[in-house]
Enzyme design. Structure first.
Site, PDB file in Angstrom:
ATOM      1  NE  ARG A  36      -2.328   1.307   3.668  1.00  0.00           N
ATOM      2  CZ  ARG A  36      -2.839   1.216   5.046  1.00  0.00           C
ATOM      3  NH1 ARG A  36      -4.051   0.948   5.168  1.00  0.00           N
ATOM      4  NH2 ARG A  36      -2.191   1.306   6.125  1.00  0.00           N
ATOM      5  CE  LYS A 137      -1.344   5.117   7.813  1.00  0.00           C
ATOM      6  NZ  LYS A 137      -2.439   5.358   8.565  1.00  0.00           N
ATOM      7  CD  GLU A 170     -10.876   7.444   6.065  1.00  0.00           C
ATOM      8  OE1 GLU A 170     -10.446   6.480   6.415  1.00  0.00           O
ATOM      9  OE2 GLU A 170     -10.438   8.270   5.812  1.00  0.00           O
TER      10      GLU A 170
END
Length: 297
Positions: A36, A137, A170
């Protein structure tokens, strides 16, 4: 007159990061986290440092964990566009750089009373990031920080991001799962929410756990869920690598279920904690090479 002649870092050089759990001398799901991380680096247009491959990054993470001499904790790593000027362009940066650290904090089991009490959450007024940025991220964590600060200012534990259509997304750094009255566990899609490694592992493990007799849950779905439907759930819990499962007992002024921690959340927490434990033959764990670097046996 004093004058600085050194090369200063850019105020906010483009940076992506990720974190892996160090448990019993093993790194849990490092390869999934690293994949990721590399995908996000490509999305953020940050090249690997000259002469450093993905495999060398992986080895550096393992060796940093070994050098720490810690058996449990977290390994966090960053890829930055590097030192540069004060403009926006990454072209000003001298070259990308990779950083890695090991840190520890209170072990979740030391806060068992918090899991048994559960968290209170609120619908966050902070605008959610656009889907492209939600899936990376990166160091763009200002909305996440504002989300948490807003919640804490009103004596809640966390805030929940909601998209423009009123659907649950989220938390500031964790995914959300909602158990409906019919036993369906709903996880919001990875559109405006980060594709959490821990929640993906949870969804991978649950079918076998359900087949083996886990009580109170019948199936898992990944789809949109409105705030109203989420609040009417039998159980709600947050999912993240450092939690790994935290029950939610109140959302805004609405009690979730009967207002107490649900049995399904506790069962799934136990399942995830067991999966994190290092075991022989596990494809989820990489042994840290302590002996090679530190003489630890």
């Amino acid at each position: 007159m004093w004058r600085c002649t050194c090369t200063l870092p850019a105020p906010l050089p483009p940076t992506v990061f990720d974190t892996a759990i160090l448990t019993e001398g093993h790194l849990y799901q490092l390869d999934q986290h690293l994949q990721r991380f590399l995908t996000n680096a490509a999305r953020a247009n940050i090249p690997l440092p000259p002469g450093i491959s993905a495999e060398q990054m992986r080895r550096t993470i393992l060796e940093t964990a070994a050098a720490s001499c810690k058996l449990n904790g977290f390994v966090r790593y960053w890829l930055s566009a590097g030192r540069g000027g004060f403009g926006l362009s990454g072209n000003e940066c001298l070259g990308s750089a990779f950083y890695c650290i090991v840190y520890t904090h209170e072990v979740p089991d030391d806060k068992l009373d918090e899991y048994l009490r559960g968290w209170r959450v609120k619908t966050s007024p902070v605008p959610i990031k656009a889907p492209f940025f939600s899936l990376i991220k990166s160091n763009n964590y200002l909305p996440n920080a504002l989300n948490l600060m807003d919640a804490q200012a009103e004596q809640y534990d966390q805030g929940i991001f909601v998209d423009a259509d009123g659907n649950v997304s989220e938390g500031p750094n964790m995914n959300v799962a909602c158990l409906l009255e019919d036993g369906t566990l709903v996880v919001p899609p990875f559109e405006s929410a980060l594709n959490g490694i821990t929640v993906q592992r949870m969804m991978e493990l649950l079918p076998d756990a359900i087949a083996a007799g886990m009580e109170g849950i019948r199936r898992v779905e990944q789809r949109h869920i409105s705030v109203e439907e989420a609040k009417s759930s039998r159980e709600v819990f947050l999912v993240g690598s450092s939690l790994p499962i935290m029950p939610v007992v109140q959302w805004d002024t609405t009690a979730i279920g009967d207002g107490s921690v649900g049995v399904v959340a506790l069962q799934i927490r136990s399942m995830m904690r067991d999966d994190m434990k290092a075991r022989e033959g596990s494809d989820q764990h990489l042994e840290v090479p302590y002996g090679y670097l530190t003489g630890m046996m």
